[in-house]
Design a protein around this motif. Structure first.
Motif, PDB file in Angstrom:
ATOM      1  N   ARG A 201       0.832  -1.197   0.000  1.00  0.00           N
ATOM      2  CA  ARG A 201       0.000   0.000   0.000  1.00  0.00           C
ATOM      3  C   ARG A 201       0.876   1.260   0.000  1.00  0.00           C
ATOM      4  NH1 ARG A 201      -4.973  -1.577   4.156  1.00  0.00           N
ATOM      5  NH2 ARG A 201      -5.674  -3.410   2.967  1.00  0.00           N
ATOM      6  N   ASP A 202       0.292   2.331  -0.506  1.00  0.00           N
ATOM      7  CA  ASP A 202       1.075   3.549  -0.733  1.00  0.00           C
ATOM      8  C   ASP A 202       1.670   4.111   0.543  1.00  0.00           C
ATOM      9  OD1 ASP A 202       0.483   3.339  -3.387  1.00  0.00           O
ATOM     10  OD2 ASP A 202      -1.216   4.723  -3.319  1.00  0.00           O
ATOM     11  N   PHE A 203       0.908   4.099   1.636  1.00  0.00           N
ATOM     12  CA  PHE A 203       1.411   4.750   2.849  1.00  0.00           C
ATOM     13  C   PHE A 203       2.611   3.997   3.418  1.00  0.00           C
ATOM     14  CE2 PHE A 203      -1.339   1.554   4.662  1.00  0.00           C
ATOM     15  CZ  PHE A 203      -0.784   1.249   5.894  1.00  0.00           C
ATOM     16  N   LEU A 204       2.634   2.658   3.295  1.00  0.00           N
ATOM     17  CA  LEU A 204       3.781   1.898   3.778  1.00  0.00           C
ATOM     18  C   LEU A 204       4.982   2.072   2.854  1.00  0.00           C
ATOM     19  CD1 LEU A 204       2.458  -1.486   5.207  1.00  0.00           C
ATOM     20  CD2 LEU A 204       3.663   0.323   6.395  1.00  0.00           C
TER      21      LEU A 204
ATOM     22  N   LYS B   9      12.026   2.237  10.155  1.00  0.00           N
ATOM     23  CA  LYS B   9      12.523   0.891  10.387  1.00  0.00           C
ATOM     24  C   LYS B   9      11.432  -0.145  10.135  1.00  0.00           C
ATOM     25  CE  LYS B   9      15.954   2.283  13.843  1.00  0.00           C
ATOM     26  NZ  LYS B   9      16.423   2.111  15.240  1.00  0.00           N
ATOM     27  N   ARG B  10      11.849  -1.271   9.573  1.00  0.00           N
ATOM     28  CA  ARG B  10      10.885  -2.324   9.248  1.00  0.00           C
ATOM     29  C   ARG B  10      10.212  -2.879  10.502  1.00  0.00           C
ATOM     30  NH1 ARG B  10      13.024  -6.248   4.373  1.00  0.00           N
ATOM     31  NH2 ARG B  10      13.018  -4.663   2.724  1.00  0.00           N
ATOM     32  N   ARG B  11      10.972  -2.984  11.595  1.00  0.00           N
ATOM     33  CA  ARG B  11      10.389  -3.503  12.830  1.00  0.00           C
ATOM     34  C   ARG B  11       9.243  -2.631  13.297  1.00  0.00           C
ATOM     35  NH1 ARG B  11      14.521  -3.900  17.627  1.00  0.00           N
ATOM     36  NH2 ARG B  11      15.598  -5.063  15.985  1.00  0.00           N
ATOM     37  N   ARG B  12       9.427  -1.318  13.231  1.00  0.00           N
ATOM     38  CA  ARG B  12       8.354  -0.412  13.649  1.00  0.00           C
ATOM     39  C   ARG B  12       7.156  -0.510  12.711  1.00  0.00           C
ATOM     40  NH1 ARG B  12       5.959   4.112  12.562  1.00  0.00           N
ATOM     41  NH2 ARG B  12       5.219   5.487  14.237  1.00  0.00           N
ATOM     42  N   LEU B  13       7.406  -0.636  11.427  1.00  0.00           N
ATOM     43  CA  LEU B  13       6.306  -0.738  10.472  1.00  0.00           C
ATOM     44  C   LEU B  13       5.485  -2.009  10.712  1.00  0.00           C
ATOM     45  CD1 LEU B  13       8.034   0.430   7.153  1.00  0.00           C
ATOM     46  CD2 LEU B  13       6.488   1.726   8.631  1.00  0.00           C
ATOM     47  N   VAL B  14       6.170  -3.094  11.031  1.00  0.00           N
ATOM     48  CA  VAL B  14       5.456  -4.349  11.265  1.00  0.00           C
ATOM     49  C   VAL B  14       4.571  -4.250  12.496  1.00  0.00           C
ATOM     50  CG1 VAL B  14       5.742  -6.775  11.886  1.00  0.00           C
ATOM     51  CG2 VAL B  14       7.128  -5.803  10.059  1.00  0.00           C
ATOM     52  N   PHE B  15       5.129  -3.731  13.610  1.00  0.00           N
ATOM     53  CA  PHE B  15       4.400  -3.730  14.878  1.00  0.00           C
ATOM     54  C   PHE B  15       3.358  -2.619  14.966  1.00  0.00           C
ATOM     55  CE2 PHE B  15       8.089  -6.238  16.239  1.00  0.00           C
ATOM     56  CZ  PHE B  15       7.450  -7.245  16.947  1.00  0.00           C
ATOM     57  N   PHE B  16       3.615  -1.469  14.336  1.00  0.00           N
ATOM     58  CA  PHE B  16       2.724  -0.330  14.511  1.00  0.00           C
ATOM     59  C   PHE B  16       1.880   0.002  13.286  1.00  0.00           C
ATOM     60  CE2 PHE B  16       6.139   0.297  17.591  1.00  0.00           C
ATOM     61  CZ  PHE B  16       5.409   0.541  18.754  1.00  0.00           C
ATOM     62  N   GLU B  17       2.154  -0.624  12.164  1.00  0.00           N
ATOM     63  CA  GLU B  17       1.379  -0.340  10.958  1.00  0.00           C
ATOM     64  C   GLU B  17       0.690  -1.586  10.394  1.00  0.00           C
ATOM     65  OE1 GLU B  17       0.799   2.615  10.034  1.00  0.00           O
ATOM     66  OE2 GLU B  17       2.294   3.655  11.269  1.00  0.00           O
ATOM     67  N   VAL B  18       1.427  -2.696  10.303  1.00  0.00           N
ATOM     68  CA  VAL B  18       0.870  -3.898   9.692  1.00  0.00           C
ATOM     69  C   VAL B  18      -0.040  -4.641  10.673  1.00  0.00           C
ATOM     70  CG1 VAL B  18       1.394  -6.117   8.624  1.00  0.00           C
ATOM     71  CG2 VAL B  18       2.829  -4.125   8.133  1.00  0.00           C
ATOM     72  N   LEU B  19       0.463  -4.942  11.868  1.00  0.00           N
ATOM     73  CA  LEU B  19      -0.316  -5.729  12.832  1.00  0.00           C
ATOM     74  C   LEU B  19      -1.639  -5.068  13.233  1.00  0.00           C
ATOM     75  CD1 LEU B  19       2.399  -7.298  15.178  1.00  0.00           C
ATOM     76  CD2 LEU B  19       1.003  -8.418  13.442  1.00  0.00           C
ATOM     77  N   PRO B  20      -1.688  -3.734  13.447  1.00  0.00           N
ATOM     78  CA  PRO B  20      -3.000  -3.144  13.770  1.00  0.00           C
ATOM     79  C   PRO B  20      -4.050  -3.357  12.684  1.00  0.00           C
ATOM     80  CG  PRO B  20      -1.247  -1.635  14.386  1.00  0.00           C
ATOM     81  CD  PRO B  20      -0.598  -2.759  13.636  1.00  0.00           C
ATOM     82  N   HIS B  21      -3.629  -3.421  11.431  1.00  0.00           N
ATOM     83  CA  HIS B  21      -4.576  -3.669  10.348  1.00  0.00           C
ATOM     84  C   HIS B  21      -5.060  -5.122  10.345  1.00  0.00           C
ATOM     85  CE1 HIS B  21      -3.007   0.147   8.793  1.00  0.00           C
ATOM     86  NE2 HIS B  21      -4.070   0.193   8.019  1.00  0.00           N
ATOM     87  N   LEU B  22      -4.329  -5.988  11.016  1.00  0.00           N
ATOM     88  CA  LEU B  22      -4.685  -7.413  11.050  1.00  0.00           C
ATOM     89  C   LEU B  22      -5.322  -7.818  12.379  1.00  0.00           C
ATOM     90  CD1 LEU B  22      -1.407  -8.862   9.480  1.00  0.00           C
ATOM     91  CD2 LEU B  22      -3.577  -8.449   8.311  1.00  0.00           C
ATOM     92  N   SER B  23      -5.590  -6.865  13.259  1.00  0.00           N
ATOM     93  CA  SER B  23      -6.068  -7.192  14.606  1.00  0.00           C
ATOM     94  C   SER B  23      -7.396  -7.945  14.584  1.00  0.00           C
ATOM     95  CB  SER B  23      -6.196  -5.914  15.444  1.00  0.00           C
ATOM     96  OG  SER B  23      -7.074  -4.991  14.816  1.00  0.00           O
TER      97      SER B  23
END
Length: 299
Positions: free
Chosen positions: A167-170, A179-193
């Protein structure tokens, strides 16, 4: 959260799950101070007694109080269900999200691992492992169920992570040096909650059912008390043929109630996570209100 708790399905489901959680946590205290009967104690004066009197849900062929065993069994069954769901969901998140987001060689290796475990014959393998480790308790049963139950969820999370990662924002945040770690925990996982919550509930019910099935087949620790071991003992003593319905109906009903409650909560999670479902629910509610007003006006 307010929107989540607004639906009657969610409230009913959470109430039922909360009730059984209360039984699981305070079961020993309830059997000792409220029921006043040890679930393993034998009352030789009340063998296979029907419900009533000192035994509200009757007794087993061995004179054990069914109500005390149902309360004690809630801890064993929920323990297996929750632990198996936690292990399976954690592995699905670790493998699926990592595979989908990072891609490349990481995706190829983890996807190969997922496919290998996915094509393994689950039930025969579960029977072999649990049978080989027979008598080791509910911990091992939950561990085996969790370790074999993650591939399907990992495939789903991988597909969703692949979609979110592009997606564009990522893409923009990665170009800005996040950092990829921050993107995974704070951007990707919330969308999958929402998906993860539904996955956990489904895995919990699967764990409870798997434990009951293994106990029914005699592959469990006979000293443990769970709804599965209650049904297995009733089957061994031909409770169905002898008409001792109070022995096997209560644990079976408890399993069915937990499954129904989890499904109701899952409906609420789906509506919260999916805007289309929320819009459809609001539209259906408005139509029902309009139809009710029109019916009232005609009357």
């Amino acid at each position: 959260m307010t929107m989540f708790l607004r639906g009657w399905k969610v409230r009913v489901g959470l109430t039922v799950l909360g009730f059984f959680t209360f039984l699981a946590v305070f079961g020993p205290w309830l059997t000792e101070h409220v029921v006043g009967i040890d679930p393993r104690a034998n009352d030789i004066t009340a063998i296979a007694a029907p419900p009533g009197g000192d035994h509200l849900l009757g007794t087993t062929q061995f004179g054990q109080d069914v109500l005390a065993q149902v309360i004690a069994g809630a801890r064993g069954s929920l323990f297996v269900g929750v632990l198996a769901a936690a292990i399976g969901t954690a592995l699905a998140i670790l493998v699926g999200v990592t595979s989908g987001y990072f891609g490349g060689t990481v995706d190829n290796v983890l996807n190969l691992l997922t496919n290998i475990v996915l094509v393994l014959p689950g039930l025969p393998l579960l029977l072999i492992i649990a049978g080989y480790l027979q008598g080791t308790g509910l911990w091992v049963i939950a561990l085996v169920i969790g370790l074999l139950g993650w591939p399907g969820g990992a495939r789903t999370l991988r597909a969703q992570s692949l979609s979110i990662a592009n997606r564009d924002f990522l893409v923009a945040m990665r170009m800005l040096g996040e950092k990829r770690r921050r993107l995974v925990f704070f951007e990707v996982l919330p969308h999958l909650s929402g998906l993860i919550a539904s996955m956990f509930l489904h895995a919990m019910i699967g764990g409870i059912m798997a434990e009951a099935g293994l106990a029914f087949l005699g592959i469990t620790d006979s000293s443990a008390v769970s709804w599965g071991t209650m049904i297995q003992a009733a089957q061994q003593q031909s409770a169905v043929l002898r008409g001792l319905w109070w022995w096997f109906v209560p644990p079976g009903l408890c399993i069915a109630l937990i499954g129904t409650a989890a499904a109701l909560v899952n409906f609420g999670v789906d509506e919260l996570a999916n805007p289309k479902l929320r819009a459809a629910t609001r539209s259906a509610t408005r139509r029902a209100r309009v139809a009710a007003r029109a019916a009232g006006g005609e009357a």
